[in-house]
Design a protein around this motif. Structure first.
Motif, mmCIF file in Angstrom:
data_model
loop_
_atom_site.group_PDB
_atom_site.id
_atom_site.type_symbol
_atom_site.label_atom_id
_atom_site.label_comp_id
_atom_site.label_asym_id
_atom_site.label_seq_id
_atom_site.Cartn_x
_atom_site.Cartn_y
_atom_site.Cartn_z
ATOM 1 N N HIS A 137 0.846 -1.190 0.000
ATOM 2 C CA HIS A 137 0.000 0.000 0.000
ATOM 3 C C HIS A 137 0.877 1.233 0.000
ATOM 4 N N LEU A 138 0.558 2.119 -0.914
ATOM 5 C CA LEU A 138 1.298 3.374 -1.078
ATOM 6 C C LEU A 138 0.301 4.520 -0.953
ATOM 7 N N SER A 139 0.684 5.579 -0.283
ATOM 8 C CA SER A 139 -0.208 6.736 -0.211
ATOM 9 C C SER A 139 0.573 8.014 -0.453
ATOM 10 N N LEU A 140 -0.155 9.000 -0.949
ATOM 11 C CA LEU A 140 0.392 10.339 -1.174
ATOM 12 C C LEU A 140 -0.465 11.315 -0.391
ATOM 13 N N ARG A 141 0.147 12.009 0.547
ATOM 14 C CA ARG A 141 -0.572 13.022 1.317
ATOM 15 C C ARG A 141 -0.127 14.395 0.846
ATOM 16 N N ILE A 142 -1.095 15.234 0.532
ATOM 17 C CA ILE A 142 -0.811 16.612 0.142
ATOM 18 C C ILE A 142 -1.338 17.499 1.262
ATOM 19 N N ALA A 143 -0.455 18.187 1.928
ATOM 20 C CA ALA A 143 -0.867 19.083 3.006
ATOM 21 C C ALA A 143 -1.329 20.413 2.427
ATOM 22 N N ASP A 144 -2.300 21.055 3.151
ATOM 23 C CA ASP A 144 -2.764 22.384 2.734
ATOM 24 C C ASP A 144 -3.100 22.410 1.246
ATOM 25 N N THR A 145 -4.014 21.545 0.847
ATOM 26 C CA THR A 145 -4.325 21.373 -0.570
ATOM 27 C C THR A 145 -4.837 22.678 -1.176
#
Lengths: 111, 113
Positions: free
Chosen positions: A71-79
């Motif tokens: 499992h891979l995830s991409l988190r984008i803060a303050d979108t």
């Protein structure tokens, strides 16, 4: 080819964090990539992570890898509204010459 | 980013006609790729090249041929276009095959009527 799966759509409000998820089946994956595709454009590499890493951070982007669960995830803060695009996960056993892409997740940022 | 261009950017053609799409890169990259992008499928590899005159098939190569006579150019030909080949086609290139990434062109939208 290898299976790489992503959910198709994600909507978030401007300023919130976005988390885009990806699962893959190839246990030999060595490189895992995130690409961004803006409307009418080609794919642009955002970041990548080697399979011997758990996390990689680059400014507003955080990539998390759970190799056990594939499992891979991409988190984008303050979108931001400029983050609205399609995000593709890709994996490779050998590097650039053999990429398998997911279906892409369309991120919509609501002002 | 690598300098990769594709031509034409848009094309409408009729079933049964031949179509050639061109990809041009200015980075002296050894590897070049052709993908098609369809809803629900992501990007699927059609053909790739690992050097001048060296090409190989990808996942969805039926109905397509490629040629690479120069490092900078990679041509994709549909000998007799079909409606199922309506798609957006992307070219990509890479300098090396191991740790480098692929750099993508802007895409060609092909409609086969």
């Amino acid at each position: 080819g290898e299976d790489v799966e992503q959910s198709l759509f994600l909507s978030v409000r401007e300023g919130d964090s976005s988390v885009i998820n990806c699962t893959y089946t190839d246990s030999s994956s060595t490189y895992l990539y995130w690409y961004k595709q803006e409307p009418g454009a080609g794919l642009q590499l955002l970041t990548y992570i080697f399979s011997n890493m758990d996390m990689k951070q680059d400014q507003r982007l955080t990539v998390l890898l759970n190799k056990k669960d594939k499992h891979l995830s991409l988190r984008i803060a303050d979108t931001q509204t400029g983050d609205s695009a399609i995000y593709f996960c890709a994996e490779s056993e050998t590097g650039a010459n053999n990429l398998f892409f997911g279906t892409g997740t369309r991120l919509t940022v609501i002002p | 980013d690598a300098g990769i261009t594709q031509s034409p950017r848009h094309k409408v053609t009729e079933t049964g006609t031949p179509v050639t799409l061109r990809c041009h890169q200015t980075e002296n990259h050894r590897y070049m790729y052709w993908y098609r992008q369809d809803p629900g499928h992501g990007l699927r590899l059609i053909h790739y090249s690992y050097g001048v005159k060296d090409t190989d098939k990808g996942e969805v190569s039926d109905g397509y041929s490629v040629s690479r006579s120069k490092t900078e150019d990679f041509l994709l030909t549909l000998e007799s276009a079909t409606s199922s080949q309506t798609s957006v086609y992307f070219c990509a290139s890479a300098g090396t095959a191991d740790t480098d990434t692929q750099y993508f062109g802007p895409g060609t939208r092909l409609t086969v009527l």
